[in-house]
Design an enzyme around this catalytic site. Structure first.
Site, PDB file in Angstrom:
ATOM      1  N   ASN A 210       0.652  -1.387  -0.184  1.00  0.00           N
ATOM      2  CA  ASN A 210      -0.025  -0.017   0.093  1.00  0.00           C
ATOM      3  C   ASN A 210       0.561   1.362   0.267  1.00  0.00           C
ATOM      4  O   ASN A 210       1.700   1.203   0.153  1.00  0.00           O
ATOM      5  CB  ASN A 210      -0.955  -0.030   1.579  1.00  0.00           C
ATOM      6  CG  ASN A 210      -1.813  -1.567   0.819  1.00  0.00           C
ATOM      7  OD1 ASN A 210      -2.227  -1.799  -0.029  1.00  0.00           O
ATOM      8  ND2 ASN A 210      -2.674  -1.323   2.157  1.00  0.00           N
ATOM      9  N   HIS A 229       6.020  -0.669  -2.728  1.00  0.00           N
ATOM     10  CA  HIS A 229       5.563   0.691  -3.681  1.00  0.00           C
ATOM     11  C   HIS A 229       6.304   1.564  -3.272  1.00  0.00           C
ATOM     12  O   HIS A 229       5.675   2.779  -4.156  1.00  0.00           O
ATOM     13  CB  HIS A 229       4.349  -0.181  -4.351  1.00  0.00           C
ATOM     14  CG  HIS A 229       4.209  -1.404  -4.726  1.00  0.00           C
ATOM     15  ND1 HIS A 229       3.304  -2.116  -4.580  1.00  0.00           N
ATOM     16  CD2 HIS A 229       5.724  -2.071  -4.954  1.00  0.00           C
ATOM     17  CE1 HIS A 229       3.729  -3.494  -5.419  1.00  0.00           C
ATOM     18  NE2 HIS A 229       4.577  -3.714  -4.728  1.00  0.00           N
ATOM     19  N   GLY A 338      -5.596  -9.391   2.470  1.00  0.00           N
ATOM     20  CA  GLY A 338      -6.528  -8.517   1.587  1.00  0.00           C
ATOM     21  C   GLY A 338      -4.892  -8.163   0.529  1.00  0.00           C
ATOM     22  O   GLY A 338      -4.809  -6.843   0.262  1.00  0.00           O
ATOM     23  N   THR A 339      -5.200  -9.198  -0.559  1.00  0.00           N
ATOM     24  CA  THR A 339      -3.742  -8.638  -1.536  1.00  0.00           C
ATOM     25  C   THR A 339      -4.402 -10.057  -2.548  1.00  0.00           C
ATOM     26  O   THR A 339      -5.101 -10.468  -1.863  1.00  0.00           O
ATOM     27  CB  THR A 339      -2.495  -8.616  -1.224  1.00  0.00           C
ATOM     28  OG1 THR A 339      -1.651  -9.110  -2.579  1.00  0.00           O
ATOM     29  CG2 THR A 339      -2.562 -10.223  -0.348  1.00  0.00           C
ATOM     30  N   ARG A 364     -11.091 -11.829   1.065  1.00  0.00           N
ATOM     31  CA  ARG A 364     -12.447 -11.271   0.083  1.00  0.00           C
ATOM     32  C   ARG A 364     -12.007 -12.628  -0.668  1.00  0.00           C
ATOM     33  O   ARG A 364     -13.024 -13.543  -0.695  1.00  0.00           O
ATOM     34  CB  ARG A 364     -12.688 -10.366  -0.071  1.00  0.00           C
ATOM     35  CG  ARG A 364     -13.726  -9.524   0.460  1.00  0.00           C
ATOM     36  CD  ARG A 364     -14.083  -9.005  -0.537  1.00  0.00           C
ATOM     37  NE  ARG A 364     -15.040  -7.852   0.671  1.00  0.00           N
ATOM     38  CZ  ARG A 364     -15.223  -5.871   0.802  1.00  0.00           C
ATOM     39  NH1 ARG A 364     -14.491  -5.933   0.303  1.00  0.00           N
ATOM     40  NH2 ARG A 364     -15.925  -5.617   1.836  1.00  0.00           N
TER      41      ARG A 364
HETATM   42  P1  CNA Z   1      -5.226  -5.562  -5.087  1.00  0.00           P
HETATM   43  O1  CNA Z   1      -5.390  -6.512  -6.532  1.00  0.00           O
HETATM   44  O2  CNA Z   1      -6.602  -4.159  -5.787  1.00  0.00           O
HETATM   45  O3  CNA Z   1      -6.349  -6.338  -4.698  1.00  0.00           O
HETATM   46  C1  CNA Z   1      -7.194  -6.204  -3.002  1.00  0.00           C
HETATM   47  C2  CNA Z   1      -7.223  -7.353  -2.963  1.00  0.00           C
HETATM   48  O4  CNA Z   1      -7.813  -7.600  -1.811  1.00  0.00           O
HETATM   49  C3  CNA Z   1      -8.322  -8.317  -3.199  1.00  0.00           C
HETATM   50  O5  CNA Z   1      -7.961  -9.417  -3.710  1.00  0.00           O
HETATM   51  C4  CNA Z   1     -10.262  -7.950  -2.621  1.00  0.00           C
HETATM   52  O6  CNA Z   1     -11.292  -8.920  -2.687  1.00  0.00           O
HETATM   53  C5  CNA Z   1      -9.538  -8.026  -0.944  1.00  0.00           C
HETATM   54  N1  CNA Z   1     -10.389  -6.828  -0.094  1.00  0.00           N
HETATM   55  C6  CNA Z   1     -10.775  -5.747  -0.726  1.00  0.00           C
HETATM   56  N2  CNA Z   1     -11.360  -4.802   0.230  1.00  0.00           N
HETATM   57  C7  CNA Z   1     -10.935  -6.219   1.023  1.00  0.00           C
HETATM   58  C8  CNA Z   1     -11.756  -6.458   2.666  1.00  0.00           C
HETATM   59  N3  CNA Z   1     -12.356  -5.435   3.291  1.00  0.00           N
HETATM   60  N4  CNA Z   1     -11.510  -7.070   2.984  1.00  0.00           N
HETATM   61  C9  CNA Z   1     -10.707  -7.993   2.645  1.00  0.00           C
HETATM   62  N5  CNA Z   1     -10.272  -8.521   1.326  1.00  0.00           N
HETATM   63  C10 CNA Z   1     -10.638  -7.833   0.939  1.00  0.00           C
HETATM   64  O7  CNA Z   1      -4.402  -5.132  -4.769  1.00  0.00           O
HETATM   65  P2  CNA Z   1      -2.842  -5.311  -4.087  1.00  0.00           P
HETATM   66  O8  CNA Z   1      -2.667  -5.155  -2.758  1.00  0.00           O
HETATM   67  O9  CNA Z   1      -3.146  -6.994  -4.242  1.00  0.00           O
HETATM   68  O10 CNA Z   1      -2.036  -4.974  -5.422  1.00  0.00           O
HETATM   69  C11 CNA Z   1      -1.137  -4.273  -5.008  1.00  0.00           C
HETATM   70  C12 CNA Z   1      -0.857  -3.202  -5.913  1.00  0.00           C
HETATM   71  C13 CNA Z   1      -2.448  -2.325  -5.138  1.00  0.00           C
HETATM   72  C14 CNA Z   1       0.168  -2.545  -5.250  1.00  0.00           C
HETATM   73  O11 CNA Z   1       1.109  -2.217  -6.081  1.00  0.00           O
HETATM   74  C15 CNA Z   1      -0.824  -0.925  -4.149  1.00  0.00           C
HETATM   75  O12 CNA Z   1       0.078   0.087  -4.602  1.00  0.00           O
HETATM   76  C16 CNA Z   1      -2.159  -0.785  -4.895  1.00  0.00           C
HETATM   77  N6  CNA Z   1      -2.931  -0.302  -4.382  1.00  0.00           N
HETATM   78  C17 CNA Z   1      -2.459   0.513  -3.039  1.00  0.00           C
HETATM   79  C18 CNA Z   1      -3.433   1.032  -2.379  1.00  0.00           C
HETATM   80  C19 CNA Z   1      -3.257   1.465  -0.765  1.00  0.00           C
HETATM   81  O13 CNA Z   1      -2.482   2.193  -1.020  1.00  0.00           O
HETATM   82  N7  CNA Z   1      -4.286   1.730  -0.123  1.00  0.00           N
HETATM   83  C20 CNA Z   1      -5.006   1.360  -3.297  1.00  0.00           C
HETATM   84  C21 CNA Z   1      -5.197   1.016  -4.592  1.00  0.00           C
HETATM   85  C22 CNA Z   1      -4.548  -0.200  -5.043  1.00  0.00           C
END
Ligand code: CNA
Length: 410
Positions: A210, A229, A338-339, A364
Site C-alpha cells: 500500500n 511500492h 487483503g491482497t 475476500r
Molecule cells: P488488489 O489487486 O486490488 O487486491 C486487493 C484484494 O483485497 C482483492 O483480492 C480483494 O478481494 C481484497 N479485498 C478488498 N477489500 C477487502 C476487505 N475489506 N477484506 C478482505 N479482502 C479485501 O490490490 P493488491 O494490494 O493486491 O495489489 C497491489 C497494488 C495495489 C499495489 O501496487 C498498491 O500500490 C495498489 N493499491 C494500493 C492502495 C492503497 O495504498 N490503499 C489502493 C489501491 C491500490
C-alpha cells in the site's frame, strides 16, 4: 539419458511396481493410491531421481506418469512418441516438486490460532484490501479502481502507474490519485491487528504494497515496515529530485491538479528576471537541470512533483530485496492480508518461505491455485482479524488499538 530416450522411443515393455496384471485398468481407488505414493516418492527423491527410477528404469511410460499426475493430453498427442512427452513430464514434475505442500496440522481457524499464539516472528504481507474499509478503493475488486478507468482510454490499467506515461502526461495520474489519499488519519481494525502483533513483540516485519502510509498512522515502527511500492509520505521533483513531505502536495492532489516543484519555479523566476537569458546550470542536481530555460518550459515532466511511490518501470526500494531474503529465514509464520497477490515481486514472497513455515491467507477472494496457503480465511479482513484476536485471547489489547484508530483526524 540418451540410452533411456532410445529405449522409450523403441516402445520398450515396462515393468509395473506391483504384481497385478500390467494391462489391467486401475480402479479409481487404486489410481488415487498410486498417485499418492508416486507424489510422495517425487517429494523424497526430487524430479531427477524420480524420473530415473520410474521412467528410465522402465516402470512407467511418460504418458502413464502424466496421467497419474492428472494431466490429460489433448487428442493431438495421441500418436506422439513417448520420448517426445518427457520434457512435458519434466516441467510438470518440477512444478509439482517446487510447489509448497500444505502443512497437515493446520486445517481450521483453531489450528491457526494455536500457531499464532506460539509464533514469535510473524511476517505480514498486506495489500489494498486492508484499507478499503477506510473508503480507499483497491485495484482489482469489482468496484475497485481498475473498473472505473474507461475514460482514460488506457490499454492496461497498470499504465496509470507507468513512469513513461506519467512523464508525458501527469494529469492522468493526478486525476485519480486523490482516491488513494486517506481522508482522515485513522486506521482500520486490520492495521490495528498488525500493530497489536508489534506491541506483543511478535511482528518480524510488515511488507505492505500500500502507498497510503496508513501503517504510520497505526504506529508501525519504521524498522518493522517495508513499503514495497513506496508511499505518499514524501514526494520528489522529477527534475531537481528535491524531496518534500508528502502532505505539502496533498492539497493539489485533492484538487486533482498537477503539483509543481516550488524550487524549480523559484529558479525559473530568478533566471527569467536575471540579465542573462542563456541556459542556466544552477545546482547540477539532475541531468534535466543542464538545459535551457525554454526546454524547461516545454519538456513534459519538468518541475513536476511525483509522490515517492514506485511506478512500473522504476526500481523497488533497495531494502525490499535484502530484507526479505533475511526475513524469510527468521519468520515462523506468514500472514498475507487483503491482497490479490498479482503484483511481482511481492507476489513471490509465499514461494520464498521455507516449506515448514505456516502460511495464512486472509482476503475476500482465494489467492488461487498457484498458492498453497495452509488456510484461507475468506471474507472482510477486519472481521477475520477481530475473531483471530478474540480466539487468541488478545481482545482487550486489540480493541484498545482499534478505538485509538477511530478518533484521530488530519
Ligand atoms: P488488489 O489487486 O486490488 O487486491 C486487493 C484484494 O483485497 C482483492 O483480492 C480483494 O478481494 C481484497 N479485498 C478488498 N477489500 C477487502 C476487505 N475489506 N477484506 C478482505 N479482502 C479485501 O490490490 P493488491 O494490494 O493486491 O495489489 C497491489 C497494488 C495495489 C499495489 O501496487 C498498491 O500500490 C495498489 N493499491 C494500493 C492502495 C492503497 O495504498 N490503499 C489502493 C489501491 C491500490
Amino acid at each position: 539419458m540418451l540410452e533411456a530416450l532410445e529405449k522409450h522411443s523403441q516402445g520398450h515393455r515396462r515393468r509395473v511396481p506391483d504384481d497385478t496384471d500390467p494391462e489391467a485398468e486401475d480402479t479409481p481407488a487404486q489410481s488415487t493410491l498410486k498417485a499418492t505414493v508416486l507424489r510422495q516418492d517425487l517429494m523424497s527423491l526430487g524430479p531427477d531421481l524420480f524420473i530415473k527410477k520410474y521412467l528410465y528404469d522402465d516402470l512407467y511410460s511418460a504418458r502413464e506418469l502424466l496421467g497419474v499426475f492428472g494431466i490429460n493430453l489433448p487428442d493431438a498427442f495421441d500418436e506422439a512418441p513417448d520420448a517426445s512427452l518427457i520434457s512435458v513430464l519434466e516441467i510438470l514434475l518440477n512444478r509439482d516438486y517446487n510447489k509448497r505442500q500444505k502443512l497437515a496440522h493446520i486445517k481450521t481457524i483453531d489450528d491457526i490460532v494455536k500457531v499464532l499464539q506460539q509464533s514469535k516472528q510473524i511476517l505480514v504481507v498486506t495489500g489494498a484490501g486492508i484499507s478499503t474499509s477506510l473508503g480507499i478503493p483497491d485495484f482489482r475488486s469489482s468496484d475497485g479502481i481498475y473498473s472505473t478507468l474507461g475514460k482514460y482510454n488506457l490499454s492496461d490499467p497498470q499504465e496509470l502507474f507507468d513512469i513513461w506515461l506519467f512523464r508525458q502526461d501527469p494529469s492522468i495520474f493526478y486525476d485519480f490519485a486523490k482516491r488513494l489519499l486517506p481522508e482522515a488519519r485513522g486506521y482500520s481494525p486490520t492495521h490495528a491487528f498488525i500493530r497489536l502483533l508489534q506491541d506483543r513483540g511478535i511482528l518480524l516485519r510488515q511488507y505492505t504494497q500500500n502507498i497510503d502510509d496508513i501503517e504510520s498512522a497505526a504506529g508501525i515502527l519504521a524498522d518493522k515496515l517495508i513499503q514495497c511500492h513506496g508511499s505518499f509520505k514524501t514526494a520528489s521533483c522529477l527534475t531537481c529530485k528535491g524531496s518534500v513531505p508528502g502532505h505539502t502536495i496533498f492539497r493539489d492532489i485533492r484538487n486533482g491538479t498537477v503539483p509543481k516543484c516550488t524550487l524549480c519555479n523559484e529558479t525559473r523566476i530568478k533566471s527569467q528576471t536575471s540579465s542573462s537569458s542563456k541556459a542556466h546550470k544552477p545546482l547540477k542536481r539532475g541531468r534535466e537541470w543542464e538545459t535551457s530555460e525554454t526546454e524547461i518550459e516545454d519538456t513534459p515532466g519538468i518541475g513536476i512533483m511525483k509522490p515517492d511511490i514506485t511506478f512500473f518501470g522504476e526500481q523497488l526500494a533497495t531494502d525490499f530485496k535484502t530484507q526479505v531474503l533475511e526475513d524469510r529465514l527468521k519468520a515462523d509464520l506468514l500472514i498475507c492480508i487483503g491482497t490479490s497477490l498479482r503484483v511481482a515481486p511481492v507476489a513471490g514472497i509465499p514461494a520464498l518461505m521455507p516449506r515448514d513455515v505456516p502460511q495464512l491467507f486472509i482476503s475476500r477472494e482465494s489467492a488461487g491455485k498457484e498458492y498453497a496457503f495452509d488456510l484461507e480465511l475468506l471474507g472482510a479482513c477486519d472481521e477475520t482479524v477481530q475473531s483471530l484476536a478474540e480466539k487468541a485471547g488478545w481482545e482487550t489489547g486489540f480493541q484498545a488499538i482499534v478505538d485509538r484508530g477511530r478518533i484521530r483526524n488530519v
